[in-house]
Enzyme design. Structure first.
Site, mmCIF file in Angstrom:
data_model
loop_
_atom_site.group_PDB
_atom_site.id
_atom_site.type_symbol
_atom_site.label_atom_id
_atom_site.label_comp_id
_atom_site.label_asym_id
_atom_site.label_seq_id
_atom_site.Cartn_x
_atom_site.Cartn_y
_atom_site.Cartn_z
ATOM 1 N N ASP A 1 0.857 -1.176 0.000
ATOM 2 C CA ASP A 1 0.000 0.000 0.000
ATOM 3 C C ASP A 1 0.901 1.236 0.000
ATOM 4 O OD1 ASP A 1 -2.476 1.534 0.451
ATOM 5 O OD2 ASP A 1 -1.583 1.933 2.408
ATOM 6 N N ASP B 1 -1.118 -0.543 6.364
ATOM 7 C CA ASP B 1 -1.185 0.020 7.716
ATOM 8 C C ASP B 1 -2.578 0.433 8.147
ATOM 9 O OD1 ASP B 1 -1.451 2.216 5.995
ATOM 10 O OD2 ASP B 1 -0.613 3.579 7.494
ATOM 11 N N ASP C 1 -6.812 -1.890 4.708
ATOM 12 C CA ASP C 1 -5.864 -2.889 4.205
ATOM 13 C C ASP C 1 -6.091 -4.258 4.846
ATOM 14 O OD1 ASP C 1 -4.471 -1.016 2.603
ATOM 15 O OD2 ASP C 1 -3.336 -0.332 4.341
#
Length: 752
Positions: free
Chosen positions: A443, A642, A646
């Site tokens: 990400d 994080d 996610d």
């Protein structure tokens, strides 16, 4: 019928706490399903359920120490009894600095010293083949007192039908001792074929073999317990980071020293130079350099000032601080690390399944080989005496413990080492899989970048000023929890703009937010939101592309569905990200980026980092599908993220990797957590995974080879060719050293 609803159950026969999914048997009685640790317990209960249901009251949930087995973590009981499956001494699930010395270790040490004192003269007399009655008198305390725990465990293994190492030790030593005792006290009871010892005439005795075997097994158990105790040093080191007391400030600023257990969220605490930070919190006054190496693995102190977060257990090196406690007790990061490390040390790696299958057949096979050895030597060999000695050697040399410990000890040491490097391993499977990873899906925000965007650009269509546009957007974003919204608010505050009040606030996932300010509907979001509003972005879109090409994330602002301006924000790339990606690429891992950001912005960041494949404009719910797509392409995927959005992708990946600076939801979904949020930890995690799996394979290879070679040699396979027979005493020494060597090899992982 009452079904199991999760958690653990208690075997009504033996009282063992077991995982229903791993139960050896079940039995339904009066519409209730009972779970059992072994087939023996199942059959006993089925024969007379009332006997065990009246004897045992329903288990009460009480606080206290829970003990578990390093080889069988499903075993959970409230007393430090031997493991019902393997006979090993149980140990506390959670290590505490207040724990007294291991009583099992002290007991084995005491028994070993006692046994060694008596065994030495027995060994000398046995080698000289003299004074058999004295040998009996000296060896009896060794076998019957020092070795008593082994016989208890051996009998228990037969009762529960979970044959193990102690089954073999009990059979071997009792056979040698009983035979020798009969030879001395009642020689006339022995068949004539047993007369004529290994070295001459007369009835043979093997007191020295029985005593030496017990003594060497005691030595092995003592050394094994010492090594297992050392494996818990990683958790003890973490526990020692927490100070015993904290300096609490009252409303007047007066300072009181209180025990750490009395801390509460919101307490104001003073931390002097050279003291450890007592709790996770935020700095209210002062500035200092904080040494976080014990938590994150980073060697250099980190400068902290007012507003910065601090972690409990870290060291304040220079300045005096006043902090506000935010997470205390079991909610603190240090407590979570200790809990995760302890849970990971008890988890089972998939590679352990091979050892489990082999071990389930191992003891019965050894017993069969011992019987066959006795028969072959008795029928075709020199006689029954040789058959007895070699059968005892077979029973003694076999070591299922070496197989059972091969994986758990390596996992225990590796997870402790990972914690000291700032890598939290949630389960052993993640550690095993990490070495096989071929693709890292990362990400962007908060993983590759700092996750703290800053406002860089404000553009309007000239219908209002930049300050008015920013004030409207910031007023609305005050109600948002998105990091981009926080950056817009900070930007307005830095310009000292006056913010108003918003009503009818609403957030649309993957698009943006809107609400009413002064009767006007204000919308702040991406292009998808503008399209949904039917807003004409025209010239603003051209300006937005210029900002995106510079790596900025662009948010459109609309008033009553009319686009009036754009805001450009940038999330700075972490200083360590480029180095981390280069290290991963050098180790053969491809890196792809997954982000909800605009493609132009995403590709600008990817180009700077050398990332070739980018998935942009991805909605949170679609991240897991991209991970699945990579898996369908044949990749072993690790996902690093994080945020809460996610979490599904982290759970879907072969290995989920959470940033310690992110949300608790992400950490719960991940198999690994990088405490510092530094991707360089991934390279360290991969190295640790490779070293751990290499160590496990070495242990399994040694355990397999030891038993494959040792058992036939003990049976006498070399005697027809080289005249070599293995003494039961040497077999005992080899058996003890096999487990100790496996543990010693696992402890080498502390230097990775």
């Amino acid at each position: 019928m009452e079904q199991h609803a999760g958690g653990t159950e208690v075997d009504p026969v033996c009282g063992m706490k077991i995982d229903p999914a791993r139960a050896a048997g079940t039995h339904t009685h009066e519409n209730h399903i009972y779970y059992f640790c072994s087939r023996g317990c199942t059959e006993k209960f089925a024969a007379n359920p009332a006997k065990y249901l009246t004897k045992r009251a329903p288990p009460k949930k009480t606080e206290g120490v829970i003990y578990t087995c390093p080889m069988h973590p499903e075993i959970q009981v409230r007393e430090p009894i031997p493991c019902p499956l393997c006979g090993m001494a149980l140990e506390p699930m959670m290590i505490s600095l207040d724990d007294p010395p291991n009583p099992e270790l002290l007991d084995m040490r005491r028994r070993f010293i006692f046994a060694a004192i008596f065994t030495l003269p027995v060994f000398v007399l046995g080698m000289a083949e003299k004074w058999a009655m004295v040998q009996l008198a000296l060896s009896a305390p060794v076998v019957l007192w020092a070795g008593w725990p082994f016989f208890v465990r051996g009998v228990q293994s037969v009762r529960t039908r979970a044959l193990n190492m102690f089954t073999l030790i009990a059979l071997g030593t009792s056979a040698a001792f009983i035979f020798s005792t009969v030879s001395v006290l009642f020689p006339h009871l022995l068949p004539r074929t047993f007369h004529g010892g290994m070295h001459g005439d007369g009835t043979p005795v093997y007191f020295e073999a029985a005593a030496v075997i017990i003594t060497l097994v005691l030595l092995g158990q003592w050394l094994e317990l010492i090594a297992r105790d050392r494996a818990g040093n990683a958790i003890r080191a973490l526990l020692r980071l927490a100070p015993k007391t904290a300096r609490k400030l009252d409303k007047t600023g007066a300072e009181t020293e209180i025990p750490l257990e009395q801390l509460a969220e919101g307490d104001r605490l003073r931390v002097r130079p050279g003291e450890q930070v007592p709790a996770d919190g935020v700095i209210l006054e002062g500035a200092s350099a904080i040494d976080e190496s014990m938590i994150t693995g980073e060697p250099l102190p980190v400068d902290k000032e007012v507003g910065a977060k601090v972690i409990g257990g870290t060291l304040n090196t220079t300045g005096a601080l006043v902090i506000r406690a935010e997470r205390v007790g079991q909610d603190s990061l240090l407590a979570q690390i200790v809990r995760l490390v302890a849970e990971a040390q008890r988890s089972r790696a998939p590679i352990q399944r091979l050892a489990d299958v082999v071990a389930s057949y191992f003891v019965p096979a050894v017993l069969a080989i011992a019987v066959l050895t006795f028969a072959v030597w008795s029928i075709w060999g020199p006689g029954y005496v040789h058959g007895l000695v070699n059968a005892v050697a077979v029973l003694i040399i076999a070591c299922p413990c070496a197989l059972g410990l091969a994986t758990p000890m390596s996992i225990m040491v590796a997870t402790g080492r990972g914690a000291s490097l700032g890598i939290l391993v949630k389960n052993a499977e993640a550690l095993e899989t990490m070495e096989k990873v071929t693709v890292l899906a990362a990400d962007k925000t908060g993983t590759l970048t700092e996750g703290k965007p800053i406002l860089l650009s404000v553009r309007t269509d000239s219908s209002l000023t930049e300050d008015v546009l920013l004030a409207l957007a910031a007023t609305l974003e005050q109600l948002s929890e998105h990091p981009l919204g926080a950056a817009i608010v900070r930007g307005a505050q830095e310009k000292k703009l006056e913010l108003g009040y918003a009503e009818d606030f609403d957030s649309i996932t993957g698009q943006g937010i809107h609400g009413k300010i002064g009767g006007q509907t204000i919308s702040v979001g991406n292009r998808k939101m503008m399209d949904a509003l039917g807003a004409n972005i025209g010239e603003l879109d051209r300006q937005a592309e210029i900002l995106r090409a510079e790596g900025q994330t662009v948010m459109f602002v609309a008033i009553d569905s009319r686009a009036v301006g754009i805001l450009g924000l940038a999330d700075q790339i972490k200083k360590t990200t480029e180095e981390a990606i280069r290290a991963l690429r050098d180790s053969g891992v491809k890196v792809v980026m997954i982000t909800g950001d605009n493609r132009t912005t995403a590709e600008t960041v990817a180009k700077r980092l050398g990332i070739e494949r980018v998935f942009a404009d991805v909605l949170p719910e679609n991240k897991a599908e991209i991970v699945a797509q990579l898996q369908r392409e044949g990749e072993i995927v690790a996902m690093a993220g994080d945020g809460i959005n996610d979490a599904p992708a982290l759970a879907r990946a072969h290995v989920g990797i959470a940033m310690g600076t992110g949300t608790d939801a992400a950490m719960e979904s991940a198999g690994l957590t990088l405490v510092k949020g530094d991707l360089r930890g991934l390279a360290r995690a991969r190295s640790l995974s490779r070293a751990t799996m290499k160590n496990i394979r070495q242990n399994l290879f040694f355990a397999f080879v030891y038993n494959v070679l040792g058992v036939p040699i003990a049976a006498g396979i070399l005697f027809p060719f080289f005249g070599i027979l293995l003494s039961p005493m040497l077999a005992s020494l080899a058996m003890s050293l096999s487990s100790v060597s496996v543990i010693a090899n696992a402890l080498r992982l502390r230097r990775v």
